[in-house]
Design a protein around this motif. Structure first.
Motif, PDB file in Angstrom:
ATOM      1  N   ASP A   1     -15.944  13.867 -13.858  1.00  0.00           N
ATOM      2  CA  ASP A   1     -15.874  14.995 -14.797  1.00  0.00           C
ATOM      3  C   ASP A   1     -16.232  14.541 -16.210  1.00  0.00           C
ATOM      4  OD1 ASP A   1     -15.144  16.714 -12.753  1.00  0.00           O
ATOM      5  OD2 ASP A   1     -13.006  16.663 -13.239  1.00  0.00           O
ATOM      6  N   LEU A   2     -15.727  13.382 -16.601  1.00  0.00           N
ATOM      7  CA  LEU A   2     -16.045  12.844 -17.926  1.00  0.00           C
ATOM      8  C   LEU A   2     -17.544  12.588 -18.040  1.00  0.00           C
ATOM      9  CD1 LEU A   2     -15.339  11.662 -20.699  1.00  0.00           C
ATOM     10  CD2 LEU A   2     -14.872   9.484 -19.543  1.00  0.00           C
ATOM     11  N   GLY A   3     -18.132  12.014 -17.002  1.00  0.00           N
ATOM     12  CA  GLY A   3     -19.567  11.749 -16.999  1.00  0.00           C
ATOM     13  C   GLY A   3     -20.369  13.024 -17.192  1.00  0.00           C
ATOM     14  N   TYR A   4     -19.981  14.085 -16.481  1.00  0.00           N
ATOM     15  CA  TYR A   4     -20.708  15.352 -16.629  1.00  0.00           C
ATOM     16  C   TYR A   4     -20.479  15.995 -17.991  1.00  0.00           C
ATOM     17  CZ  TYR A   4     -22.683  15.465 -11.993  1.00  0.00           C
ATOM     18  OH  TYR A   4     -23.438  15.184 -10.879  1.00  0.00           O
ATOM     19  N   ALA A   5     -19.283  15.835 -18.542  1.00  0.00           N
ATOM     20  CA  ALA A   5     -19.021  16.360 -19.885  1.00  0.00           C
ATOM     21  C   ALA A   5     -19.927  15.652 -20.900  1.00  0.00           C
ATOM     22  CB  ALA A   5     -17.551  16.182 -20.255  1.00  0.00           C
ATOM     23  N   LEU A   6     -20.027  14.343 -20.781  1.00  0.00           N
ATOM     24  CA  LEU A   6     -20.888  13.570 -21.680  1.00  0.00           C
ATOM     25  C   LEU A   6     -22.360  13.922 -21.471  1.00  0.00           C
ATOM     26  CD1 LEU A   6     -19.029  10.175 -21.341  1.00  0.00           C
ATOM     27  CD2 LEU A   6     -19.191  11.549 -23.428  1.00  0.00           C
ATOM     28  N   LEU A   7     -22.746  14.103 -20.231  1.00  0.00           N
ATOM     29  CA  LEU A   7     -24.119  14.481 -19.920  1.00  0.00           C
ATOM     30  C   LEU A   7     -24.442  15.842 -20.527  1.00  0.00           C
ATOM     31  CD1 LEU A   7     -26.531  13.295 -18.393  1.00  0.00           C
ATOM     32  CD2 LEU A   7     -25.733  14.507 -16.363  1.00  0.00           C
ATOM     33  N   GLY A   8     -23.478  16.754 -20.476  1.00  0.00           N
ATOM     34  CA  GLY A   8     -23.653  18.077 -21.063  1.00  0.00           C
ATOM     35  C   GLY A   8     -23.824  18.025 -22.573  1.00  0.00           C
ATOM     36  N   GLU A   9     -23.281  16.990 -23.203  1.00  0.00           N
ATOM     37  CA  GLU A   9     -23.420  16.799 -24.649  1.00  0.00           C
ATOM     38  C   GLU A   9     -24.635  15.928 -24.976  1.00  0.00           C
ATOM     39  OE1 GLU A   9     -19.738  15.198 -26.140  1.00  0.00           O
ATOM     40  OE2 GLU A   9     -18.571  16.878 -25.344  1.00  0.00           O
ATOM     41  N   GLU A  10     -25.444  15.646 -23.952  1.00  0.00           N
ATOM     42  CA  GLU A  10     -26.645  14.810 -24.083  1.00  0.00           C
ATOM     43  C   GLU A  10     -26.327  13.398 -24.570  1.00  0.00           C
ATOM     44  OE1 GLU A  10     -29.718  16.929 -26.166  1.00  0.00           O
ATOM     45  OE2 GLU A  10     -29.577  18.640 -24.803  1.00  0.00           O
ATOM     46  N   LYS A  11     -25.154  12.914 -24.215  1.00  0.00           N
ATOM     47  CA  LYS A  11     -24.761  11.533 -24.497  1.00  0.00           C
ATOM     48  C   LYS A  11     -25.028  10.727 -23.231  1.00  0.00           C
ATOM     49  CE  LYS A  11     -21.368  12.925 -27.928  1.00  0.00           C
ATOM     50  NZ  LYS A  11     -19.949  12.986 -28.292  1.00  0.00           N
ATOM     51  N   ASN A  12     -26.317  10.534 -22.964  1.00  0.00           N
ATOM     52  CA  ASN A  12     -26.744   9.948 -21.693  1.00  0.00           C
ATOM     53  C   ASN A  12     -26.189   8.551 -21.454  1.00  0.00           C
ATOM     54  OD1 ASN A  12     -28.168  12.311 -21.365  1.00  0.00           O
ATOM     55  ND2 ASN A  12     -30.156  11.416 -21.814  1.00  0.00           N
ATOM     56  N   ALA A  13     -26.234   7.690 -22.443  1.00  0.00           N
ATOM     57  CA  ALA A  13     -25.763   6.317 -22.259  1.00  0.00           C
ATOM     58  C   ALA A  13     -24.279   6.296 -21.916  1.00  0.00           C
ATOM     59  CB  ALA A  13     -26.034   5.482 -23.508  1.00  0.00           C
ATOM     60  N   ALA A  14     -23.490   7.110 -22.602  1.00  0.00           N
ATOM     61  CA  ALA A  14     -22.055   7.179 -22.319  1.00  0.00           C
ATOM     62  C   ALA A  14     -21.808   7.787 -20.940  1.00  0.00           C
ATOM     63  CB  ALA A  14     -21.339   7.986 -23.398  1.00  0.00           C
ATOM     64  N   ALA A  15     -22.599   8.787 -20.568  1.00  0.00           N
ATOM     65  CA  ALA A  15     -22.460   9.404 -19.243  1.00  0.00           C
ATOM     66  C   ALA A  15     -22.783   8.383 -18.158  1.00  0.00           C
ATOM     67  CB  ALA A  15     -23.377  10.613 -19.127  1.00  0.00           C
ATOM     68  N   ILE A  16     -23.856   7.627 -18.357  1.00  0.00           N
ATOM     69  CA  ILE A  16     -24.228   6.595 -17.387  1.00  0.00           C
ATOM     70  C   ILE A  16     -23.096   5.587 -17.244  1.00  0.00           C
ATOM     71  CG2 ILE A  16     -25.794   4.633 -16.994  1.00  0.00           C
ATOM     72  CD1 ILE A  16     -28.015   6.470 -18.250  1.00  0.00           C
ATOM     73  N   ALA A  17     -22.511   5.173 -18.357  1.00  0.00           N
ATOM     74  CA  ALA A  17     -21.399   4.214 -18.316  1.00  0.00           C
ATOM     75  C   ALA A  17     -20.221   4.784 -17.528  1.00  0.00           C
ATOM     76  CB  ALA A  17     -20.975   3.833 -19.727  1.00  0.00           C
ATOM     77  N   ALA A  18     -19.896   6.055 -17.743  1.00  0.00           N
ATOM     78  CA  ALA A  18     -18.784   6.686 -17.023  1.00  0.00           C
ATOM     79  C   ALA A  18     -19.087   6.740 -15.527  1.00  0.00           C
ATOM     80  CB  ALA A  18     -18.525   8.089 -17.571  1.00  0.00           C
ATOM     81  N   PHE A  19     -20.305   7.139 -15.179  1.00  0.00           N
ATOM     82  CA  PHE A  19     -20.674   7.215 -13.767  1.00  0.00           C
ATOM     83  C   PHE A  19     -20.709   5.827 -13.127  1.00  0.00           C
ATOM     84  CE2 PHE A  19     -22.895  11.349 -14.948  1.00  0.00           C
ATOM     85  CZ  PHE A  19     -21.930  12.155 -14.362  1.00  0.00           C
ATOM     86  N   GLU A  20     -21.131   4.818 -13.887  1.00  0.00           N
ATOM     87  CA  GLU A  20     -21.133   3.449 -13.362  1.00  0.00           C
ATOM     88  C   GLU A  20     -19.710   2.965 -13.082  1.00  0.00           C
ATOM     89  OE1 GLU A  20     -23.476   1.515 -16.389  1.00  0.00           O
ATOM     90  OE2 GLU A  20     -25.254   1.524 -15.100  1.00  0.00           O
ATOM     91  N   LEU A  21     -18.775   3.320 -13.958  1.00  0.00           N
ATOM     92  CA  LEU A  21     -17.368   2.983 -13.709  1.00  0.00           C
ATOM     93  C   LEU A  21     -16.874   3.667 -12.440  1.00  0.00           C
ATOM     94  CD1 LEU A  21     -15.820   3.148 -17.298  1.00  0.00           C
ATOM     95  CD2 LEU A  21     -16.029   1.126 -15.839  1.00  0.00           C
ATOM     96  N   ASN A  22     -17.260   4.912 -12.266  1.00  0.00           N
ATOM     97  CA  ASN A  22     -16.869   5.664 -11.084  1.00  0.00           C
ATOM     98  C   ASN A  22     -17.426   5.016  -9.816  1.00  0.00           C
ATOM     99  OD1 ASN A  22     -15.564   7.991  -9.886  1.00  0.00           O
ATOM    100  ND2 ASN A  22     -17.606   8.791  -9.513  1.00  0.00           N
ATOM    101  N   VAL A  23     -18.689   4.630  -9.858  1.00  0.00           N
ATOM    102  CA  VAL A  23     -19.313   3.977  -8.706  1.00  0.00           C
ATOM    103  C   VAL A  23     -18.643   2.621  -8.441  1.00  0.00           C
ATOM    104  CG1 VAL A  23     -21.460   2.879  -7.898  1.00  0.00           C
ATOM    105  CG2 VAL A  23     -21.514   5.175  -8.875  1.00  0.00           C
ATOM    106  N   GLY A  24     -18.275   1.917  -9.498  1.00  0.00           N
ATOM    107  CA  GLY A  24     -17.576   0.645  -9.327  1.00  0.00           C
ATOM    108  C   GLY A  24     -16.218   0.820  -8.665  1.00  0.00           C
ATOM    109  N   ALA A  25     -15.531   1.905  -9.015  1.00  0.00           N
ATOM    110  CA  ALA A  25     -14.216   2.174  -8.435  1.00  0.00           C
ATOM    111  C   ALA A  25     -14.322   2.726  -7.013  1.00  0.00           C
ATOM    112  CB  ALA A  25     -13.445   3.158  -9.314  1.00  0.00           C
ATOM    113  N   PHE A  26     -15.406   3.450  -6.732  1.00  0.00           N
ATOM    114  CA  PHE A  26     -15.596   4.082  -5.423  1.00  0.00           C
ATOM    115  C   PHE A  26     -17.010   3.784  -4.906  1.00  0.00           C
ATOM    116  CE2 PHE A  26     -12.663   6.657  -7.935  1.00  0.00           C
ATOM    117  CZ  PHE A  26     -11.533   6.649  -7.116  1.00  0.00           C
ATOM    118  N   PRO A  27     -17.270   2.526  -4.547  1.00  0.00           N
ATOM    119  CA  PRO A  27     -18.623   2.127  -4.171  1.00  0.00           C
ATOM    120  C   PRO A  27     -19.163   2.823  -2.917  1.00  0.00           C
ATOM    121  CG  PRO A  27     -17.073   0.361  -3.739  1.00  0.00           C
ATOM    122  CD  PRO A  27     -16.327   1.422  -4.492  1.00  0.00           C
ATOM    123  N   GLY A  28     -18.295   3.388  -2.114  1.00  0.00           N
ATOM    124  CA  GLY A  28     -18.724   4.075  -0.904  1.00  0.00           C
ATOM    125  C   GLY A  28     -18.954   5.559  -1.097  1.00  0.00           C
TER     126      GLY A  28
END
Length: 85
Positions: free
Chosen positions: A3-30
């Motif tokens: 949700d945080l990643g999409y909120a950041l993406l909606g604000e066009e904060k792409n780098a921050a959104a990518i970082a949030a999504f990367e954390l999510n993928v790290g926590a849930f790699p499957g």
């Protein structure tokens, strides 16, 4: 985190959104959905080669994930074809 990643993406904060999504993928790699979300942010940031690789990973985890299928098909469609539609 997604949700945080999409909120950041909606604000066009792409780098921050990518970082949030990367954390999510790290926590849930499957999670194919997590990878799909990361790919969406990468596409928004014009990191198309990396997005394509991430989408292929997502499809390996869940071959039926429609959003990943659509995004991957879009990336594999030649630009000239897209412009002629």
């Amino acid at each position: 985190m997604n949700d945080l990643g999409y909120a950041l993406l909606g604000e066009e904060k792409n780098a921050a959104a990518i970082a949030a999504f990367e954390l999510n993928v790290g926590a849930f790699p499957g999670s194919a959905n997590g990878l799909d979300s990361l790919a969406e942010a990468l596409i928004a940031d014009n990191q198309l080669k990396r997005a394509k690789a991430i989408l292929k990973q997502a499809m390996l985890l869940d071959p039926n994930l429609e959003s990943a299928k659509k995004q991957l098909a879009s990336l594999e469609t030649p630009v000239s074809t897209k412009n002629s539609l």
